[in-house]
Design an enzyme around this catalytic site. Structure first.
Site, PDB file in Angstrom:
ATOM      1  CG  ASP A  30      -4.363  -4.579  -8.863  1.00  0.00           C
ATOM      2  OD1 ASP A  30      -4.772  -3.408  -8.984  1.00  0.00           O
ATOM      3  OD2 ASP A  30      -4.818  -5.528  -9.541  1.00  0.00           O
ATOM      4  CB  SER A  31      -2.507   1.026  -8.525  1.00  0.00           C
ATOM      5  OG  SER A  31      -2.798   1.255  -7.162  1.00  0.00           O
TER       6      SER A  31
ATOM      7  CG  ASP B 162      -7.120  -4.365  -5.829  1.00  0.00           C
ATOM      8  OD1 ASP B 162      -8.282  -4.776  -6.022  1.00  0.00           O
ATOM      9  OD2 ASP B 162      -6.586  -3.468  -6.501  1.00  0.00           O
TER      10      ASP B 162
ATOM     11  CE  LYS C 276     -10.091  -2.126  -6.148  1.00  0.00           C
ATOM     12  NZ  LYS C 276      -9.869  -2.651  -7.518  1.00  0.00           N
TER      13      LYS C 276
ATOM     14  CD  GLU D  60      -9.318  -4.806 -11.809  1.00  0.00           C
ATOM     15  OE1 GLU D  60      -9.259  -5.158 -13.013  1.00  0.00           O
ATOM     16  OE2 GLU D  60      -8.443  -4.096 -11.271  1.00  0.00           O
TER      17      GLU D  60
ATOM     18  CD  GLU E 283      -9.646   2.666 -12.843  1.00  0.00           C
ATOM     19  OE1 GLU E 283      -9.750   1.699 -12.059  1.00  0.00           O
ATOM     20  OE2 GLU E 283      -8.554   3.082 -13.260  1.00  0.00           O
TER      21      GLU E 283
HETATM   22  O1  KIV Z   1      -5.488  -0.794  -7.823  1.00  0.00           O
HETATM   23  C1  KIV Z   1      -5.968   0.315  -7.554  1.00  0.00           C
HETATM   24  O2  KIV Z   1      -5.310   1.182  -6.980  1.00  0.00           O
HETATM   25  C2  KIV Z   1      -7.343   0.567  -7.924  1.00  0.00           C
HETATM   26  C3  KIV Z   1      -7.801   1.999  -7.905  1.00  0.00           C
HETATM   27  C4  KIV Z   1      -7.282   2.714  -9.081  1.00  0.00           C
HETATM   28  C5  KIV Z   1      -9.270   2.101  -7.799  1.00  0.00           C
HETATM   29  O3  KIV Z   1      -8.042  -0.321  -8.272  1.00  0.00           O
END
Ligand code: KIV
Length: 291
Positions: free
Chosen positions: A66-67, A109, A138, A140, A207
């Protein structure tokens, strides 16, 4: 012009990887790498072309992170990214891989707000990402997430957890800062990591935690592979945001990033150099990229 000589407009995907063919990346394959002490490589990917290039450069895991909210959408944090957007980019990545018979493992994500309400909401969101082509999702956080992870894993969805700096909760954390520095915080992170492994998470992004803590967590998780970002060289693998490692950064790159375009004239060569550096242990450098 005949079909055979016509080139496609707007870019072509790589036709063949310069590397020997590899078996499709799977959880057993990642476990094998870990068993023989070979580091796992991961990069973020958000579109078809870069996904195909990363795959042919030998990157094992592609994280549709989600970056993308920050590097593709211009948001100031990942908080505003929607599930619909994540599905769109996951589809783009997996289409790119299909076009080149790519074998990378794709992680989608779960964005903020798509799994916090209930296990059922998490399941629906995870299904949407899996339908978009992800092999794993994924999420968090620690503590409350263990129950969600167990629910998904029991229903056949592989899960990657994410501890330490969790960008979706940046406002609660008070900024993008190193986590787990105090003894109490370190113990809490270790306990959360163990709970997540027990719940069935098979990967864990760590992280921005001190290198010694990341190594200790890695040692206590034989069945859940730690993937570090800004957490030193002692994790089972490494991940970087693609734009950062290509030196395409609008601001100052974080301390833990190396610009792999330095000394390389193509994205493919930079990604291949990243894979080599992670595998041979020259990245991350404890003196430069860790706390
Ligand atoms: O969203 C993302 O790209 C991430 C990475 C920084 C691990 O969670």
């Amino acid at each position: 012009m005949s079909e055979a000589t016509a080139s496609t407009p707007y870019g072509t995907l790589p036709t063949a990887s310069p590397l020997p063919p590899r078996k499709p990346v799977s959880l057993p394959r990642l476990h094998e790498l870990r068993q023989r002490g070979e580091k796992i490589t991961m990069l973020t990917a958000y579109d078809a072309t870069f996904a195909a290039v990363a795959d042919s450069a030998g990157v094992e895991c592609l994280l549709v992170g989600d970056s993308l909210g920050m590097v593709c959408q211009g948001l100031s944090s990942t908080v505003g990214v929607s599930l619909e957007t994540m599905c769109y980019h996951t589809q783009s990545v997996t289409r790119g891989l299909r076009r080149v018979q790519g074998t990378a493992w794709v992680i989608g994500d779960l964005p903020f707000g798509s799994y916090q309400e209930s296990r059922e909401q998490a399941m629906r969101s995870a299904i949407a990402l899996m339908h978009a082509g992800a092999h794993m999702v994924k999420l968090e956080g620690g503590g409350w997430t263990a129950e969600v992870v167990r629910f998904l894993v029991e229903r056949g969805i592989p899960v990657c957890a994410h501890l330490g700096l969790t960008p979706q909760t940046v406002h609660a954390l008070g900024g993008y800062r190193v986590q787990g520095r105090s003894e109490a915080d370190a113990q809490r992170l270790q306990a959360h990591a163990l709970e997540l492994q027990d719940a069935g998470a098979s990967m864990l992004v760590l992280e921005m935690v001190p290198a010694s803590l990341a190594s200790a967590i890695t040692a206590q998780l034989p069945h859940c592979h730690s993937i570090g970002i800004g957490s030193g060289a002692g994790t089972a693998g490494q991940v970087l945001v693609m734009h950062d490692m290509l030196g395409v950064n609008l601001g100052k790159a974080p301390k833990f990033v190396r610009n792999f375009m330095d000394g390389h004239s193509s994205v493919a060569a930079a990604m291949a150099a990243y894979v080599r550096a992670v595998k041979d242990g020259s990245f991350p450098d404890p003196a430069l990229h860790a706390w």
